[in-house]
Design a protein around this motif. Structure first.
Motif, PDB file in Angstrom:
ATOM      1  N   TRP A 399      53.578  24.315  46.058  1.00 53.32           N
ATOM      2  CA  TRP A 399      54.797  24.861  46.696  1.00 53.32           C
ATOM      3  C   TRP A 399      54.363  25.815  47.825  1.00 53.32           C
ATOM      4  O   TRP A 399      54.488  27.046  47.709  1.00 53.32           O
ATOM      5  N   PRO A 400      53.817  25.271  48.920  1.00 52.18           N
ATOM      6  CA  PRO A 400      53.224  26.143  49.950  1.00 52.18           C
ATOM      7  C   PRO A 400      54.215  27.129  50.570  1.00 52.18           C
ATOM      8  O   PRO A 400      53.813  28.194  51.041  1.00 52.18           O
ATOM      9  N   ALA A 401      55.512  26.784  50.561  1.00 48.45           N
ATOM     10  CA  ALA A 401      56.479  27.671  51.229  1.00 48.45           C
ATOM     11  C   ALA A 401      56.928  28.829  50.340  1.00 48.45           C
ATOM     12  O   ALA A 401      57.574  29.765  50.805  1.00 48.45           O
ATOM     13  N   ILE A 402      56.600  28.768  49.067  1.00 52.46           N
ATOM     14  CA  ILE A 402      57.119  29.794  48.154  1.00 52.46           C
ATOM     15  C   ILE A 402      56.355  31.110  48.349  1.00 52.46           C
ATOM     16  O   ILE A 402      55.147  31.114  48.557  1.00 52.46           O
ATOM     17  N   ASN A 403      57.078  32.229  48.336  1.00 57.75           N
ATOM     18  CA  ASN A 403      56.411  33.544  48.429  1.00 57.75           C
ATOM     19  C   ASN A 403      55.951  33.950  47.036  1.00 57.75           C
ATOM     20  O   ASN A 403      56.761  34.037  46.111  1.00 57.75           O
ATOM     21  N   LEU A 404      54.673  34.194  46.926  1.00 58.48           N
ATOM     22  CA  LEU A 404      54.120  34.586  45.631  1.00 58.48           C
ATOM     23  C   LEU A 404      54.119  36.114  45.547  1.00 58.48           C
ATOM     24  O   LEU A 404      53.234  36.783  46.069  1.00 58.48           O
ATOM     25  N   HIS A 405      55.165  36.607  44.924  1.00 61.88           N
ATOM     26  CA  HIS A 405      55.377  38.056  44.786  1.00 61.88           C
ATOM     27  C   HIS A 405      54.892  38.378  43.376  1.00 61.88           C
ATOM     28  O   HIS A 405      55.628  38.197  42.406  1.00 61.88           O
ATOM     29  N   ALA A 406      53.630  38.808  43.263  1.00 58.95           N
ATOM     30  CA  ALA A 406      53.040  38.779  41.926  1.00 58.95           C
ATOM     31  C   ALA A 406      52.196  40.002  41.616  1.00 58.95           C
ATOM     32  O   ALA A 406      51.594  40.608  42.504  1.00 58.95           O
ATOM     33  N   LEU A 407      52.161  40.336  40.361  1.00 58.42           N
ATOM     34  CA  LEU A 407      51.255  41.324  39.770  1.00 58.42           C
ATOM     35  C   LEU A 407      51.561  42.761  40.189  1.00 58.42           C
ATOM     36  O   LEU A 407      51.272  43.185  41.311  1.00 58.42           O
ATOM     37  N   SER A 408      52.091  43.502  39.264  1.00 59.44           N
ATOM     38  CA  SER A 408      52.332  44.925  39.513  1.00 59.44           C
ATOM     39  C   SER A 408      50.980  45.640  39.609  1.00 59.44           C
ATOM     40  O   SER A 408      49.954  45.102  39.165  1.00 59.44           O
ATOM     41  N   PRO A 409      50.944  46.848  40.164  1.00 57.13           N
ATOM     42  CA  PRO A 409      49.672  47.584  40.259  1.00 57.13           C
ATOM     43  C   PRO A 409      48.957  47.706  38.918  1.00 57.13           C
ATOM     44  O   PRO A 409      47.731  47.634  38.846  1.00 57.13           O
ATOM     45  N   GLU A 410      49.738  47.871  37.858  1.00 59.64           N
ATOM     46  CA  GLU A 410      49.136  47.978  36.524  1.00 59.64           C
ATOM     47  C   GLU A 410      48.336  46.717  36.193  1.00 59.64           C
ATOM     48  O   GLU A 410      47.219  46.783  35.665  1.00 59.64           O
ATOM     49  N   GLU A 411      48.909  45.552  36.517  1.00 61.06           N
ATOM     50  CA  GLU A 411      48.206  44.292  36.225  1.00 61.06           C
ATOM     51  C   GLU A 411      46.956  44.153  37.095  1.00 61.06           C
ATOM     52  O   GLU A 411      45.906  43.714  36.617  1.00 61.06           O
ATOM     53  N   ILE A 412      47.077  44.524  38.357  1.00 65.20           N
ATOM     54  CA  ILE A 412      45.912  44.401  39.250  1.00 65.20           C
ATOM     55  C   ILE A 412      44.802  45.338  38.775  1.00 65.20           C
ATOM     56  O   ILE A 412      43.622  44.976  38.747  1.00 65.20           O
ATOM     57  N   TRP A 413      45.192  46.525  38.380  1.00 61.65           N
ATOM     58  CA  TRP A 413      44.215  47.491  37.856  1.00 61.65           C
ATOM     59  C   TRP A 413      43.513  46.901  36.629  1.00 61.65           C
ATOM     60  O   TRP A 413      42.296  46.974  36.480  1.00 61.65           O
ATOM     61  N   HIS A 414      44.313  46.271  35.762  1.00 58.38           N
ATOM     62  CA  HIS A 414      43.788  45.665  34.531  1.00 58.38           C
ATOM     63  C   HIS A 414      42.843  44.503  34.861  1.00 58.38           C
ATOM     64  O   HIS A 414      41.771  44.365  34.259  1.00 58.38           O
ATOM     65  N   ILE A 415      43.234  43.676  35.834  1.00 56.74           N
ATOM     66  CA  ILE A 415      42.391  42.522  36.195  1.00 56.74           C
ATOM     67  C   ILE A 415      41.042  43.016  36.745  1.00 56.74           C
ATOM     68  O   ILE A 415      39.979  42.486  36.408  1.00 56.74           O
ATOM     69  N   ALA A 416      41.092  44.056  37.574  1.00 56.78           N
ATOM     70  CA  ALA A 416      39.844  44.598  38.137  1.00 56.78           C
ATOM     71  C   ALA A 416      38.936  45.105  37.015  1.00 56.78           C
ATOM     72  O   ALA A 416      37.730  44.859  37.008  1.00 56.78           O
ATOM     73  N   ARG A 417      39.545  45.790  36.049  1.00 54.42           N
ATOM     74  CA  ARG A 417      38.748  46.332  34.936  1.00 54.42           C
ATOM     75  C   ARG A 417      38.188  45.214  34.072  1.00 54.42           C
ATOM     76  O   ARG A 417      37.012  45.189  33.729  1.00 54.42           O
ATOM     77  N   THR A 418      39.067  44.253  33.716  1.00 49.09           N
ATOM     78  CA  THR A 418      38.645  43.147  32.849  1.00 49.09           C
ATOM     79  C   THR A 418      37.536  42.333  33.514  1.00 49.09           C
ATOM     80  O   THR A 418      36.619  41.860  32.862  1.00 49.09           O
ATOM     81  N   SER A 419      37.633  42.176  34.836  1.00 50.55           N
ATOM     82  CA  SER A 419      36.661  41.352  35.563  1.00 50.55           C
ATOM     83  C   SER A 419      35.474  42.168  36.062  1.00 50.55           C
ATOM     84  O   SER A 419      34.589  41.625  36.727  1.00 50.55           O
ATOM     85  N   GLU A 420      35.504  43.474  35.784  1.00 48.14           N
ATOM     86  CA  GLU A 420      34.433  44.384  36.221  1.00 48.14           C
ATOM     87  C   GLU A 420      34.180  44.253  37.717  1.00 48.14           C
ATOM     88  O   GLU A 420      33.056  44.083  38.186  1.00 48.14           O
ATOM     89  N   LEU A 421      35.273  44.300  38.455  1.00 44.08           N
ATOM     90  CA  LEU A 421      35.196  44.176  39.916  1.00 44.08           C
ATOM     91  C   LEU A 421      35.769  45.428  40.568  1.00 44.08           C
ATOM     92  O   LEU A 421      36.684  46.049  40.019  1.00 44.08           O
ATOM     93  N   PRO A 422      35.281  45.800  41.763  1.00 43.32           N
ATOM     94  CA  PRO A 422      35.954  46.887  42.486  1.00 43.32           C
ATOM     95  C   PRO A 422      37.390  46.469  42.823  1.00 43.32           C
ATOM     96  O   PRO A 422      37.670  45.274  43.005  1.00 43.32           O
ATOM     97  N   LEU A 423      38.257  47.447  42.907  1.00 43.58           N
ATOM     98  CA  LEU A 423      39.672  47.177  43.171  1.00 43.58           C
ATOM     99  C   LEU A 423      39.863  46.394  44.473  1.00 43.58           C
ATOM    100  O   LEU A 423      40.599  45.402  44.524  1.00 43.58           O
TER     101      LEU A 423
END
Ligand code: SF4
Length: 625
Positions: A399-423
């Motif tokens: 769905w290339p035209a769809i806007n992907l409005h995703a992941l609150s800051p809390e989720e992004i923070w969690h993904i960075a921590r879980t993946s051991e990556l810089p923010l």
């Protein structure tokens, strides 16, 4: 309980502090001559008095916090006047009305290198004799009419000398006489008085003669009535310099109820002024915002917020978006006390949506004219950045035209921590995979005092803001939110708004703000005030404080269509999204639903023209129905 006795002078500049005490149950006002106020306090004839600050050196007095009579620049009512320049004065006649002004005159002349003889004298006589090498100090209302070749405004001179405000008078009390409730009464009276300064100016002009407009400007623009940190700096500088020169004995400031210098004392502001500033789009400070949050009548608050909405969105349109909220997982390890949505890993109701289910939901959204997927979920401990990258690439490929409005800051923070990556790297990878914009969820109240109580495992306010900052700097746009009604105080809500505003000054990345009240069903937390009135108030205050955030969304999902319509007349200019699906607030008992036709009907019935938009608030075609 006997009333406290409070002595005060009848100078015009004191009226805003005293008029609200007329008829007070707690405090009896005792009118006094300027020279008698301090003596009455010293002799114990009164419990407190509005005294010149120099009188503080006469006893162990306690200062009433937050209130004073001062000026930050010209004051008009404390002047040195003479026929010749002060540089050649060898004698100055001192009006006996205020010892503080005597000291101020001495300090200012000393700084100019002028050291005349000082002779106490009634102002009228002093002025009559201010000829040649003689000057006169004139204080109070009499100074309004002073005509002389040389007039030095001592408020202006002090600020020029120090860069600080000058405090002339304040409420001082005999030790232990004034309670916190009395302070509240004095503050209430002052707030009332500040709100009626125009009337006080008119009344004064009618009684004494003179131009009411001049008096109004004096009360509203010249005199300052707050005693905040900046004013306290001015007060300490004055007392310090006076002690250094031997004009006053050294002294230490003491406050009622142990209000010490390190405590933030709320600056005294008037409701009228704060409302007008907000309506005019002037920046409100935290004190003004707190006052509005606590005290402004809903109707006036709504009118001010509506004025801002009309100024920002004059075309009469109310926008909305066709979007679908997809909660990809309810597994979460954070266990926020206010959340009825999450399930622990392994729970029989725990889920992670599979691609078939996602396909069905997104196809359905597109068929309904949807242009955006709002993808949010719990903080699943097993999902790292690769899982999200795969998901986003798959969505964007199909769905290339769809806007992907995703992941609150809390989720992004969690993904960075879980993946051991810089923010930064985490956000960059998510953008590369297809992330278009970020929802502002998980902000709750951006004050750690509140966050620690309601969501102890959630990221801190600083961390939430740091994700938003990093995302904005990478070009993403986001919304900002607030969930209120979790037992927070006005100061917490205001701190939240001010922090958002500061970040917005920095990045301009927030497109809109949305607030909603906490929904308490099926949760462990008890709600505080989440009424329609509270919602409308928080919305209106937000509109006035967030002067740099262009759009405010109505939350009909939590409040229902009627309240959301009312909010369009109190600051909101957007009706959010049609609701094809939502699981988080519905898990907590709220079940309002609307399709595009219903959304547009609500907008029209409220007196506006519906218009569809995208996430960046660009119009994507007018009303569909
Ligand atoms: S609010 Fe979000 S982070 Fe908190 S428990 Fe619920 S799903 Fe998890």
């Amino acid at each position: 309980m006997p009333k406290l006795r409070a002595a005060a002078v009848s100078f015009l500049n004191a009226h805003p502090l005293t008029v609200g005490l007329e008829g007070s149950d707690r405090i009896e006002l005792v009118p006094a001559e300027p020279s008698r106020c301090a003596a009455m306090l010293e002799d114990g004839e009164v419990d407190l008095a509005l005294v010149s600050v120099a009188a503080l050196t006469k006893g162990e007095y306690e200062i009433v916090p937050g209130i004073a009579i001062g000026a930050d620049g010209p004051v008009q009512t404390v002047v040195l006047a003479g026929e010749q320049s002060p540089a050649i004065w060898d004698e100055v006649f001192l009006d006996t009305a205020s010892r503080t002004s005597h000291v101020l005159a001495k300090l200012v002349l000393d700084a100019m290198g002028v050291h005349p003889k000082f002779t106490p004298m009634h102002a009228d006589e002093g002025l009559a004799r201010a000829k040649g090498t003689k000057g006169a100090l004139v204080i109070g209302d009499r100074a309004f009419g002073v005509r002389a070749n040389h007039v030095l405004d001592l408020g202006r001179e002090w600020t020029h000398l120090t860069g600080l405000p000058m405090i002339f008078a304040l409420w001082a009390a005999r030790p232990g006489r004034v309670s916190p409730e009395d302070v509240q009464e004095l503050t209430r009276a002052a707030q009332h008085g500040l709100g009626v300064r125009t009337e006080l100016a008119q009344r004064f002009a009618a009684q004494k003669g003179g131009d009411p407009e001049r008096f109004r400007r004096y009360l509203t623009q010249r005199i300052r009535y707050g005693l905040g940190p900046h004013e306290l700096d001015g007060l300490e500088a004055f007392l310090g310099r006076a002690a250094e020169k031997g004009f006053l004995p050294p002294m230490k400031l003491r406050f009622v109820d142990d209000v010490v210098r390190t405590t933030r004392t709320r600056r005294l502001v008037s409701l009228d002024t704060a409302l007008q500033k907000g309506a005019d789009g002037e920046r409100l400070d935290a004190d003004e915002a707190e006052l509005l949050d606590e005290k402004a009548p809903l109707l006036e608050l709504g009118l001010a917020a509506d004025a801002r909405r009309r100024a920002l969105h004059p075309d009469g349109a109310v926008t909305y978006i066709v979007s679908r909220n997809v909660n990809y997982t309810n597994v979460c390890t954070t266990a926020c006390h206010f959340c009825a949505f999450y399930r622990p890993r392994g729970h029989k109701e725990a889920y992670v949506l599979d691609r078939d289910e996602l396909t069905r939901k997104i196809d359905e959204t597109v068929a309904l004219g949807g242009i955006e997927i709002l993808l949010q979920g719990g903080l699943h401990p097993d999902l790292g950045v690769e899982w999200y990258e795969d998901l986003f690439r798959w969505v964007k490929a199909r769905w290339p035209a769809i806007n992907l409005h995703a992941l609150s800051p809390e989720e992004i923070w969690h993904i960075a921590r879980t993946s051991e990556l810089p923010l930064d790297d985490t956000i960059a990878r998510l953008i590369a995979a297809g992330l278009d914009s970020i929802p502002g969820g998980g902000a709750e109240i951006l004050d750690d005092e509140v966050r620690r109580r309601i969501a102890p495992l959630k990221c801190s306010s600083d961390e939430w803001l740091s994700v938003m900052r990093a995302a904005h700097l990478k070009g993403l746009r986001s919304t900002a939110t607030m969930m209120f009604g979790v037992g927070e105080e006005p100061r917490h809500r205001v701190a939240h708004l001010v922090r958002l505003r500061e970040l917005q000054d920095e990045t301009r990345g927030f497109t809109a703000f949305i607030c909603w009240p906490f929904q308490s069903a099926n949760t462990r937390l008890t709600a505080s005030d989440t009424s329609a009135q509270a919602y409308l108030r928080v919305n209106a205050v937000s509109r006035l404080v967030l002067d740099n955030v262009p759009n405010l969304q109505a939350s009909w999902v939590t409040m229902g269509g009627g309240v959301a319509q009312a909010s369009l007349h109190m600051g909101c200019n957007d009706f959010g999204s049609v609701m094809i699906e939502e699981n988080v607030v519905s898990a907590a008992g709220t079940t309002f639903q609307m399709d595009a036709e219903e959304v547009e009907r609500h907008i029209r019935d409220a007196g506006f023209r519906p218009a569809r938009r995208n996430m960046r608030y660009e119009r994507v075609g007018d009303a569909a129905a």
